[in-house]
Design an enzyme around this catalytic site. Sequence first.
Site, PDB file in Angstrom:
ATOM      1  N   ASP A 166       6.741   3.786  24.401  1.00  0.00           N
ATOM      2  CA  ASP A 166       7.297   2.585  23.792  1.00  0.00           C
ATOM      3  C   ASP A 166       8.813   2.557  23.957  1.00  0.00           C
ATOM      4  OD1 ASP A 166       7.668   0.411  21.623  1.00  0.00           O
ATOM      5  OD2 ASP A 166       5.503   0.713  21.661  1.00  0.00           O
ATOM      6  N   HIS A 207       9.790  -0.618  17.356  1.00  0.00           N
ATOM      7  CA  HIS A 207       8.360  -0.726  17.623  1.00  0.00           C
ATOM      8  C   HIS A 207       7.693   0.638  17.752  1.00  0.00           C
ATOM      9  CE1 HIS A 207       4.777  -2.017  20.050  1.00  0.00           C
ATOM     10  NE2 HIS A 207       4.841  -3.048  19.244  1.00  0.00           N
ATOM     11  N   SER A 309      -0.352  -4.356  18.167  1.00  0.00           N
ATOM     12  CA  SER A 309       0.596  -3.254  18.082  1.00  0.00           C
ATOM     13  C   SER A 309       0.108  -2.204  17.094  1.00  0.00           C
ATOM     14  CB  SER A 309       1.972  -3.760  17.633  1.00  0.00           C
ATOM     15  OG  SER A 309       2.708  -4.228  18.714  1.00  0.00           O
TER      16      SER A 309
END
Length: 720
Positions: A166, A207, A309
């Site tokens: 990520d 994230h 996600s």
Amino acid sequence: MSCRRRRLRLLLLHLLLLLVPGARQHFASTRAVRAPDARPLYTNTWAVRVPGGAEHARSIARRHGFINFGRIFEDEDYYYFKHKAVWKRSINSHQMRHRRLEMEPKVTWLQQQVVKRRQKRSFFVPSDPLYHKQWYLNNEIPNDLNVLSAWKRGYTGKGIVITILDDGIEKNHPDLAANYDPNASFDINDNDPDPQPRYNYNDENRHGTRCAGEVAAVANNICGVGVAFNAKIGGVRMLDGEITDVVEARSLSLNPQHIHIYSASWGPEDNGQTVEGPAVLASRAFLKGITNVTTDLRLRCTEKHTGTSASAPLAAGIIALAMEANPALTWRDMQHLVVRASKPLNLKADDWAKNGVGRKVSHHYGYGLLDAGRLVDLATKWLTVHPQRECSIEIIKSPQVISDKLVIKKHINACSGTKNYIRSLEHVEARMSLSYTRRGDLRIYLISPSGTRSNLVDVRPHDASPRGYRDWTFMTIHCWDEDPKGVWTLEIENKGSSRNTGVLSYFKMQLYGTEEDMMARRMKDTVINDCGKWNEDGLCEECRGAFVIFGRHCLSYCPPHYYSVARTLNKTVNGVHKSLAVLACDPCHSSCYSCNGSSQNDCVTCPSFSNYDENQHSCSPPNYPSRSNVNEREEQRHGLYKIAVILAILVGAPVAVLCCVMSLSWLVCRLNIGQAFIVTTSATGATEATQLQVHRDTTDEGTGSSETESTYFLTHLDQQ
């Protein structure tokens, strides 16, 4: 008069962009985002294959002015080159440097890298804080993931390593620090070992940290708890920069002998227009991976991490619990278990249907919500599946016109009578090439002999591309465990204008599965048991009953890549020294899937992409699949098309320039203004008051024709 001048200057600006490649490239290179299906943006990096060792790669890189960042894969001769004297982004490939590398005798393959659009899978909705609001864990609602059942059996992810691919992870976060694993971490964007995210005012790189917290946030701390709160967690920072094929491949192949699970909550844009998958090296990383064995940023908690996600890290954490329960599971075993441990419950969708073996499946929810307790229970009873088989069938051999609806039927025998015979399906690939006037108007179905209808692609209202699908592979898992023998049907339907036209030029099916009848398989009471005695290194020394030693565990069989061998155990019972024979699992040679011994000539079966030599009892090196011949033919035709376009430009450009100059001259006369601008390729014969040069740098632009480009002049002329 001012409006006329403004319009004239706009015309001249457009002409400048048409005539001056440097100006066009400058405007294009300043755009960080390209439209779907637009021209690719080339970077200043190359993937280069140099068999023969790292010294050859270093020498070639040094000779041509490249920086060599080392191997892309740890065990193969693919290298990552970068050239600082080439534009970081360009709409044109750098043909000159590419050709020079290509001419090196030791270079067998190379590819200039292009920017790939990848989006983090996330959206934000209101949420409530901490564990008592983690509905998917705490059993407060009926449709949770049943993780508590796995925890109650003592499975918390211990011994399992997970990495988050990520935008980095905050390794010093109080909820992650105790579980952080530096050996599962790297910064691909800055090429260093530290995956710490880059901070800015809006915390856009949060994230990865949030995903990591979902998986392995430690228990009894400041935020919520991770699904596998005793697992080790690492991060690969790779989304905070240009994403190329090399970046994805390096991320997916990081330290594979140490990392058990890679979690990636991102992919191509979800805009209804983009059609893009992994390129050559990323695909190779996936193939190598299957063949060789929450929190918030800035030390805070979050209440706003949902959607896909959140789903991928949750699945990674649950799979970690199952792997702790049975470390002998392979990637294919895990797929079989996930299919069996998922439940439709009351998930609402209008397309729930039973497949050919009686399982409910939906295009919205797959096989349903994953049940962690059920998955762990199945893991303790599951025997490893037999080696995967692949059966390829070419369906059409001549082009088929697509009008309102095209239906193709084909009876197949699933490679019956060969070593590739498949009795139970796993997944099915439909590989095809088709042209169509408006790609988004097509709906494509694949129907199995049992009647299971898989929607390969639905109508995409925003996809107006005329490119169709070029050697594109669709996949379905809706037919899992079905018998593939019988009539398969492909339906291609036009849901748009009746004026749409197209041609299906190529269609091939790839069946993957096993010769075993998986629906007839019976579960054992258990295939894994507690060890009777451990040594000081934490490895098992003695198993109870008929179980064999496998690392820290006891199994009822030796899993793939291992074989059973007798060992001598010396122990003292009531003061009497005894020598006991115990069975243990030792590793096969790395080329074998199963074996009778440790030699490369003791193989019994081979892994995927390898061939078995019956005389030598050995396996060939893996031969990973590449693009099909039809795609190579299309590439050749595409190359001829580009040559034709270049020739047309070379012939037509002088005529076009002359016409433009004459048109502008006429326009200037008509406007009757006191001064004018004119574009020429020479300053000769012009009375110059001022002069602006637009000069192309000879080293940085990478347009591909030559190192020295033409210089154009925008000349400001006085009225004669």
